[in-house]
Design an enzyme around this catalytic site. Structure first.
Site, mmCIF file in Angstrom:
data_model
loop_
_atom_site.group_PDB
_atom_site.id
_atom_site.type_symbol
_atom_site.label_atom_id
_atom_site.label_comp_id
_atom_site.label_asym_id
_atom_site.label_seq_id
_atom_site.Cartn_x
_atom_site.Cartn_y
_atom_site.Cartn_z
ATOM 1 N N GLY A 99 1.686 -8.937 -2.523
ATOM 2 C CA GLY A 99 1.973 -8.239 -3.766
ATOM 3 C C GLY A 99 2.452 -6.822 -3.504
ATOM 4 O O GLY A 99 3.613 -6.583 -3.188
ATOM 5 N N CYS A 100 1.517 -5.869 -3.620
ATOM 6 C CA CYS A 100 1.872 -4.455 -3.566
ATOM 7 C C CYS A 100 2.444 -4.031 -2.216
ATOM 8 O O CYS A 100 3.279 -3.137 -2.151
ATOM 9 C CB CYS A 100 0.650 -3.611 -3.934
ATOM 10 S SG CYS A 100 0.021 -4.036 -5.581
ATOM 11 N N ILE A 101 2.000 -4.651 -1.130
ATOM 12 C CA ILE A 101 2.526 -4.279 0.185
ATOM 13 C C ILE A 101 3.988 -4.704 0.321
ATOM 14 O O ILE A 101 4.861 -3.901 0.664
ATOM 15 C CB ILE A 101 1.668 -4.911 1.304
ATOM 16 C CG1 ILE A 101 0.244 -4.356 1.249
ATOM 17 C CG2 ILE A 101 2.298 -4.671 2.677
ATOM 18 C CD1 ILE A 101 0.119 -2.873 1.495
ATOM 19 N N THR A 126 6.241 -2.595 -1.988
ATOM 20 C CA THR A 126 6.390 -1.218 -1.525
ATOM 21 C C THR A 126 7.300 -1.157 -0.299
ATOM 22 O O THR A 126 8.158 -0.259 -0.191
ATOM 23 C CB THR A 126 5.001 -0.626 -1.218
ATOM 24 O OG1 THR A 126 4.235 -0.606 -2.430
ATOM 25 C CG2 THR A 126 5.111 0.791 -0.665
ATOM 26 N N ASP A 138 -3.585 0.911 -2.688
ATOM 27 C CA ASP A 138 -4.575 0.194 -3.502
ATOM 28 C C ASP A 138 -5.866 -0.124 -2.758
ATOM 29 O O ASP A 138 -6.373 -1.261 -2.822
ATOM 30 C CB ASP A 138 -3.941 -1.095 -4.063
ATOM 31 C CG ASP A 138 -2.862 -0.796 -5.100
ATOM 32 O OD1 ASP A 138 -2.629 0.401 -5.386
ATOM 33 O OD2 ASP A 138 -2.246 -1.730 -5.609
#
Lengths: 221, 221, 221, 221
Positions: free
Chosen positions: A153-155, A158, A35
């Protein structure tokens, strides 16, 4: 619940109970760049904040990975529609930004080559609703180096899904970022104790440089 | 990174940017009871801590759900083997406990009926490596009420995957628990802002009681 | 193995053993339009064949679905890259066509509206490596009406994964097609016995028309 | 549709269009033994048929795999419940057999060691609703040798999902079986053209023997 556990005490408690072991690098890594699009880097959006230092470090890791023939996979978000009412209710600001294609374009400074895939993910984890796991199997990957935003969030998501799939997860600390330093630190702590090894970016750069010199690992045979 | 954001400031920042909206109950819930087995409730294990208050609240929600004909699904962990080297390295204490079948048996006080499934999950999320998503579709569920432990691990991950699949997530605050109050609070904060509605257990009990009186929602037609 | 089982004998054997029961329509359908792009409709490509009759029937089902406010989801293929060596080796002709974006564009005659999603899938099944299952949950769908091509490939695979996820699968026989009539028939036989109800397209059109008149099913409430 | 394509003509057509290429063995295989339990081997059940020859060939492959230190993973079916109404409607005979734990026990003649996992799958594919993909990543596998039953059901589906995940699929022809020779042949044809290499069992035994002599492939390093 042990009501008095501070972060330091929890760190100690985790150590005693066998959390936070070291996983280390495997033989065949991929770099996941999560992102890095305008939406997350522009403080004027709902999801963005100033992340200049992080971006410099990401570019360094990216150069080192490409020099060492480590495959690179990028993500951004998109594809929201009528089925996403729950997302729209919980995260109305993010939902608006994700529906704006301009904000979801990868940063040109990444200089993505056409052979480096970009996955459009509908949620935080790069694995959810994408073909990433099959791609990593096809590339013979055993290690995921994860950079980008946001740490909380995304880290984190993942890293967790990579760990779930038995990949070794490496997070160069200065190459991930968050809009809040407290959320950043709290989630690096959880990632390091549960999902992957958080280490200084210099250590990752050193490992990639050594790999380049030696002509790559077993995965390049 | 905005280096000075405290938790309160982050809460405010999130509100301004459109995080943490309310999702609410849908029409057809299921109750997910996560990892209420001896290993997590016994302070002498690697993964356990004293969770008596949480357990009382879980039993109250469980009784209310059964009275309202809300389907109940339990989880525990298991099935580790030769393929799980990464898990063994990162979480050696948990790995030993999860490999001990006695610690993974559901608490008898839950009085699970044979028609209530128990999923044996290999990682934190109840959705990873299990058939849960298909079961929820088969039951016509649109809402997941999530209780159990630990807030910073299996609860957070299960809430995220439920949210990813467009389910409405409800977390009765006193019916989830963690070995650390700081990890508990930090993760309830993230869950409430990103994945589902955290609310007092009384509110969930009230909603289930009203549903019982009215003869159930649309899902019972 | 019962070495002498002809197709008719197998049909009889299946009936006796309890294969091929009727599932029927549920209350809340979605229409999945699989791979109606130039590549599959142009006999000069590796993957294409002449499918004019099928296309007419698909358009009829599409009109009926839209009139009855049934959500429509389209698929095509794409996104192949360096990780797809196995695909390239097994299906070199398809691989070349799928790497040609022009052949993967949806047929304009479908008149897709911007609110109707198009999923770019990397393999046969519409569920593999996509976010379809979450979209169907978000739409409250319990029934998948499946049309498109090819019966022995993407249609069969999509029907199987829909069935796996406890969706009711309906296949209007004349709205699916294949390059070979024998492969078409053999796979309709397997679909009908294992995954979903194969029925005349007229029956599906009639059900959709009745739904339109009655103002929709429970899913529209 | 090309209405006159016989199987032979289709074979020729497939060849011309680039279907059915050879994938070959990779460097690090696993053996998947699908559904060798009493239910499928006993002709008196709904799902069973006489499969003695197949069983002999499976045992030969199993011995060769163990001698060559190739990891072995078994599957059976189970775990059906209230959420499986669609399965119950479509496959009432199978549903009854799968709900009978005695019929789902692995054949003792397989002599499974405790370190060889057995996955309980809810549907045909060994990948659906299980943790198989993560296990294969954890073992560093790039090749799936698939044996067991039934060719037209669980074997085909497992081959497809392995192929989807970029694994090289090898099917020793005499070590898979079906209740119908026509369904067996039709599905071997589809598997060979779409998902994996179907070859004589002797070729697989020879490859495993050579691997044993040479001390294993790259995956054993």
């Amino acid at each position: 619940m042990e009501h008095s556990l501070s972060n330091d005490a929890l760190r100690e408690w985790y150590r005693e109970r066998g959390f936070g072991g070291r996983v280390g690098f495997g033989q065949s890594p991929a770099l996941l760049v999560i992102d890095i699009a305008r939406g997350w880097l522009d403080p004027s959006t709902s999801i963005g904040s100033d992340q200049k230092d992080m971006l410099e470090n990401i570019l360094a890791v990216l150069r080192a990975a490409r020099s060492a023939d480590v495959p690179v996979i990028f993500t951004t978000m998109g594809g929201l529609g009528d089925s996403d009412e729950v997302f729209d209710l919980k995260l109305p600001g993010s939902a608006a930004d994700v529906r704006n294609p301009e904000l979801m374009q990868l940063e040109p400074i990444l200089e993505r080559s056409p052979s480096e895939p970009v996955l459009v993910k509908p949620r935080q984890s790069a694995f959810f609703g994408t073909r990433l796991v099959g791609q990593l199997i096809g590339l013979g990957v055993d290690t995921a180096i994860v950079v980008g935003s946001s740490t909380s969030g995304c880290i984190r998501s993942t890293c967790e899904d990579a760990f779930n799939n038995n990949l070794r997860v490496i997070v160069p600390r200065e190459a991930v970022g968050d809009r809040s330093v407290s959320a950043h630190e709290a989630n690096l702590f959880d990632i390091d104790n549960r999902f992957g090894d958080v280490m200084p970016v210099g250590e990752v750069l050193g490992w990639l440089a050594a790999r380049q010199t030696s002509g790559g690992g077993a995965g390049d045979g």
